[in-house]
Design a protein around this motif. Structure first.
Motif, PDB file in Angstrom:
ATOM      1  N   MET A 228       0.823  -1.212   0.000  1.00  0.00           N
ATOM      2  CA  MET A 228       0.000   0.000   0.000  1.00  0.00           C
ATOM      3  C   MET A 228       0.864   1.273   0.000  1.00  0.00           C
ATOM      4  SD  MET A 228      -3.146   1.025   2.545  1.00  0.00           S
ATOM      5  CE  MET A 228      -3.796  -0.618   2.501  1.00  0.00           C
ATOM      6  N   ARG A 229       2.029   1.158   0.651  1.00  0.00           N
ATOM      7  CA  ARG A 229       2.936   2.314   0.675  1.00  0.00           C
ATOM      8  C   ARG A 229       3.341   2.696  -0.743  1.00  0.00           C
ATOM      9  NH1 ARG A 229       8.397   3.254   0.510  1.00  0.00           N
ATOM     10  NH2 ARG A 229       9.176   5.014   1.780  1.00  0.00           N
ATOM     11  N   ASP A 230       3.649   1.689  -1.576  1.00  0.00           N
ATOM     12  CA  ASP A 230       4.039   1.986  -2.956  1.00  0.00           C
ATOM     13  C   ASP A 230       2.898   2.645  -3.717  1.00  0.00           C
ATOM     14  OD1 ASP A 230       6.516   0.931  -2.470  1.00  0.00           O
ATOM     15  OD2 ASP A 230       6.086  -1.033  -3.366  1.00  0.00           O
ATOM     16  N   ALA A 231       1.680   2.233  -3.424  1.00  0.00           N
ATOM     17  CA  ALA A 231       0.521   2.825  -4.094  1.00  0.00           C
ATOM     18  C   ALA A 231       0.355   4.285  -3.697  1.00  0.00           C
ATOM     19  CB  ALA A 231      -0.737   2.035  -3.759  1.00  0.00           C
ATOM     20  N   VAL A 232       0.669   4.596  -2.439  1.00  0.00           N
ATOM     21  CA  VAL A 232       0.598   5.990  -1.983  1.00  0.00           C
ATOM     22  C   VAL A 232       1.624   6.844  -2.721  1.00  0.00           C
ATOM     23  CG1 VAL A 232       1.030   7.525  -0.012  1.00  0.00           C
ATOM     24  CG2 VAL A 232      -0.388   5.473   0.269  1.00  0.00           C
ATOM     25  N   TRP A 233       2.849   6.320  -2.853  1.00  0.00           N
ATOM     26  CA  TRP A 233       3.877   7.068  -3.589  1.00  0.00           C
ATOM     27  C   TRP A 233       3.468   7.266  -5.048  1.00  0.00           C
ATOM     28  CZ3 TRP A 233       8.033   9.815  -2.175  1.00  0.00           C
ATOM     29  CH2 TRP A 233       8.511   9.651  -0.877  1.00  0.00           C
ATOM     30  N   THR A 234       2.869   6.230  -5.642  1.00  0.00           N
ATOM     31  CA  THR A 234       2.401   6.355  -7.028  1.00  0.00           C
ATOM     32  C   THR A 234       1.329   7.440  -7.132  1.00  0.00           C
ATOM     33  OG1 THR A 234       2.894   4.033  -7.479  1.00  0.00           O
ATOM     34  CG2 THR A 234       1.330   5.132  -8.950  1.00  0.00           C
ATOM     35  N   ALA A 235       0.428   7.486  -6.156  1.00  0.00           N
ATOM     36  CA  ALA A 235      -0.623   8.507  -6.156  1.00  0.00           C
ATOM     37  C   ALA A 235      -0.035   9.908  -6.023  1.00  0.00           C
ATOM     38  CB  ALA A 235      -1.607   8.241  -5.019  1.00  0.00           C
ATOM     39  N   LEU A 236       1.005  10.036  -5.208  1.00  0.00           N
ATOM     40  CA  LEU A 236       1.626  11.349  -5.006  1.00  0.00           C
ATOM     41  C   LEU A 236       2.307  11.862  -6.276  1.00  0.00           C
ATOM     42  CD1 LEU A 236       3.098  10.817  -1.430  1.00  0.00           C
ATOM     43  CD2 LEU A 236       1.234  12.366  -2.066  1.00  0.00           C
ATOM     44  N   LYS A 237       2.692  10.938  -7.155  1.00  0.00           N
ATOM     45  CA  LYS A 237       3.309  11.360  -8.417  1.00  0.00           C
ATOM     46  C   LYS A 237       2.308  12.046  -9.343  1.00  0.00           C
ATOM     47  CE  LYS A 237       6.922   7.793  -8.454  1.00  0.00           C
ATOM     48  NZ  LYS A 237       7.459   6.597  -9.137  1.00  0.00           N
ATOM     49  N   THR A 238       1.024  11.953  -9.005  1.00  0.00           N
ATOM     50  CA  THR A 238      -0.006  12.616  -9.819  1.00  0.00           C
ATOM     51  C   THR A 238      -0.319  14.017  -9.315  1.00  0.00           C
ATOM     52  OG1 THR A 238      -1.912  11.827  -8.523  1.00  0.00           O
ATOM     53  CG2 THR A 238      -1.038  10.352 -10.230  1.00  0.00           C
ATOM     54  N   VAL A 239       0.294  14.408  -8.191  1.00  0.00           N
ATOM     55  CA  VAL A 239       0.011  15.720  -7.591  1.00  0.00           C
ATOM     56  C   VAL A 239       1.087  16.710  -8.012  1.00  0.00           C
ATOM     57  CG1 VAL A 239      -0.361  17.007  -5.455  1.00  0.00           C
ATOM     58  CG2 VAL A 239      -1.076  14.603  -5.609  1.00  0.00           C
ATOM     59  N   ASN A 240       0.692  17.737  -8.710  1.00  0.00           N
ATOM     60  CA  ASN A 240       1.628  18.760  -9.168  1.00  0.00           C
ATOM     61  C   ASN A 240       1.667  19.948  -8.210  1.00  0.00           C
ATOM     62  OD1 ASN A 240       2.350  17.342 -11.417  1.00  0.00           O
ATOM     63  ND2 ASN A 240       1.198  18.604 -12.869  1.00  0.00           N
ATOM     64  N   ASP A 241       2.849  20.554  -8.083  1.00  0.00           N
ATOM     65  CA  ASP A 241       2.931  21.848  -7.436  1.00  0.00           C
ATOM     66  C   ASP A 241       2.213  22.842  -8.350  1.00  0.00           C
ATOM     67  OD1 ASP A 241       4.240  24.625  -7.170  1.00  0.00           O
ATOM     68  OD2 ASP A 241       4.944  23.618  -5.371  1.00  0.00           O
ATOM     69  N   PRO A 242       1.244  23.617  -7.834  1.00  0.00           N
ATOM     70  CA  PRO A 242       0.440  24.489  -8.707  1.00  0.00           C
ATOM     71  C   PRO A 242       1.235  25.567  -9.424  1.00  0.00           C
ATOM     72  CG  PRO A 242      -0.604  24.208  -6.565  1.00  0.00           C
ATOM     73  CD  PRO A 242       0.783  23.658  -6.446  1.00  0.00           C
ATOM     74  N   GLU A 243       2.379  25.966  -8.849  1.00  0.00           N
ATOM     75  CA  GLU A 243       3.184  27.009  -9.483  1.00  0.00           C
ATOM     76  C   GLU A 243       4.305  26.436 -10.343  1.00  0.00           C
ATOM     77  OE1 GLU A 243       3.234  31.018  -6.953  1.00  0.00           O
ATOM     78  OE2 GLU A 243       4.195  29.357  -5.912  1.00  0.00           O
ATOM     79  N   LEU A 244       4.906  25.342  -9.869  1.00  0.00           N
ATOM     80  CA  LEU A 244       6.050  24.781 -10.578  1.00  0.00           C
ATOM     81  C   LEU A 244       5.640  23.812 -11.685  1.00  0.00           C
ATOM     82  CD1 LEU A 244       8.400  24.121  -7.523  1.00  0.00           C
ATOM     83  CD2 LEU A 244       8.155  26.187  -8.905  1.00  0.00           C
ATOM     84  N   HIS A 245       4.381  23.319 -11.626  1.00  0.00           N
ATOM     85  CA  HIS A 245       3.826  22.471 -12.690  1.00  0.00           C
ATOM     86  C   HIS A 245       4.645  21.200 -12.908  1.00  0.00           C
ATOM     87  CE1 HIS A 245       1.131  25.764 -13.444  1.00  0.00           C
ATOM     88  NE2 HIS A 245       2.139  26.572 -13.706  1.00  0.00           N
TER      89      HIS A 245
END
Length: 349
Positions: free
Chosen positions: A1-18
């Motif tokens: 599940m930890r790996d799935a969380v890291w994978t999910a976080l890769k979909t979150v962009n910094d709104p300014e740095l894109h």
């Protein structure tokens, strides 16, 4: 599940740095205990203007992972060093300038510095307006004297979490300085290189009006990260602001944005808004990002006169709220500027 969380976080962009938070190295850790994910995000500046949006995006992405029922998001912050530091120990030098006097440039510079420090950044403030220094008074330290440390370097005065230097703390009160260009250049060199600034995230420099010796000395002495233009809305101020903009461009100093000061007035008895000087004139300066509009505010003027920055004295006032947001917007612009020098893939902590 930890790996799935890291994978999910890769979909979150910094709104300014894109770019996603993982590739930017902004995720310090992401762990799972039972059905609860614990994520720590290291922001690129303590004054991040979009912290709330980042938290919401992280929560939404991680809650979409099967088996995760709650997300605890905590934050740290680290202003990343640039590829070319401005000075030893100083990451970024930011100039606050205008083409003319009387537009509130020093007041803006003081409140930007104090606001960034209040958000947790390490901030210095240099009053480079040698002929008309006002920073010391606005910081409530008009009577303080600059001393030397054991290495015979000038020791900046500290107030409101900011280290600052001003000619007002080096010369007798009320004494006019009648200096030619070479003496100004020497003074600026000493302020920058013979002062014990220590480790700073940002050094804010309050420039004198115009486009003269001090501006040239600064751009020739240190690597300047960028400049902020302060103007009022009316055409007579914008004409000179355009000259300052041209000067920065000729000196290859990026202009990070414009602050429209005295933009409007809200009557305290009726709540009606009056555009005394003609609101929105700063947009005539071209495609510069508008960092914010600061209203005319009696309390802000009174606070400056008694040596207490508005962002501390009346943080909920319209002027202080605008200045706080401007400081955060500026910190965000610096992060965007720094991204151009970051590698495409940063290490994950």
């Amino acid at each position: 599940m930890r790996d799935a969380v890291w994978t999910a976080l890769k979909t979150v962009n910094d709104p300014e740095l894109h770019r996603d938070l993982v590739s930017l190295g902004m995720i310090e850790h992401a762990e799972v205990e039972g059905n609860v994910a614990h994520v720590k995000v290291n922001l690129t500046t303590p004054a991040c203007p979009l912290k709330g949006q980042i938290e919401g995006d992280v929560r939404a992405a991680v809650l979409a992972v099967p088996g995760i029922q709650d997300v605890v998001v905590t934050f740290g912050a680290m202003v990343r060093p640039p590829a070319q530091p401005a000075l030893p120990g100083v990451k970024y030098v930011l100039l606050v300038g205008s083409g003319k006097g009387g537009v509130g440039k020093s007041s803006v510079a003081v409140n930007l510095a104090v606001s960034l420090a209040r958000d947790g950044a390490r901030v210095g403030l240099l009053d480079a307006d040698v002929y008309g220094p006002s920073v010391a008074h606005m910081m409530g330290q008009g009577g303080a004297r600059v001393t030397a440390n054991a290495e015979r370097k000038m020791q900046p005065i500290e107030a409101h979490g900011v280290r600052f230097l001003s000619m007002a703390n080096l010369s007798p009160a009320g004494q006019a300085l009648v200096w030619r260009g070479p003496m100004l250049h020497s003074a600026i060199q000493q302020f920058l290189k013979d002062a014990a600034w220590g480790d700073l995230d940002y050094l804010i420099v309050d420039l004198p009006p115009g486009t003269g010796d001090v501006q040239l000395s600064l751009t020739q002495t240190v690597h300047v990260t960028g400049a902020v233009l302060v103007t009022t809305p009316q055409d007579v101020a914008l004409i000179d602001a355009a000259r300052a903009l041209d000067m920065f461009r000729k000196a290859s100093v990026p202009v990070l944005g414009v602050v429209e000061n005295m933009s409007y007035f809200v009557a305290p008895d009726t709540g009606l808004t009056y555009d005394i000087f003609g609101r929105g004139g700063s947009r005539k300066l071209g495609n510069l990002p508008l960092l914010g509009e600061v209203p005319l505010d009696v309390e802000a003027r009174q606070d400056a006169d008694r040596g207490l920055p508005a962002v501390l004295a009346h943080p909920q006032s319209p002027a202080a709220a605008a200045l706080t947001q401007i400081a955060r917007n500026l910190a965000g612009r610096v992060s965007v500027q720094a991204l151009a020098h970051l590698p495409e893939q940063l290490p994950v902590v």
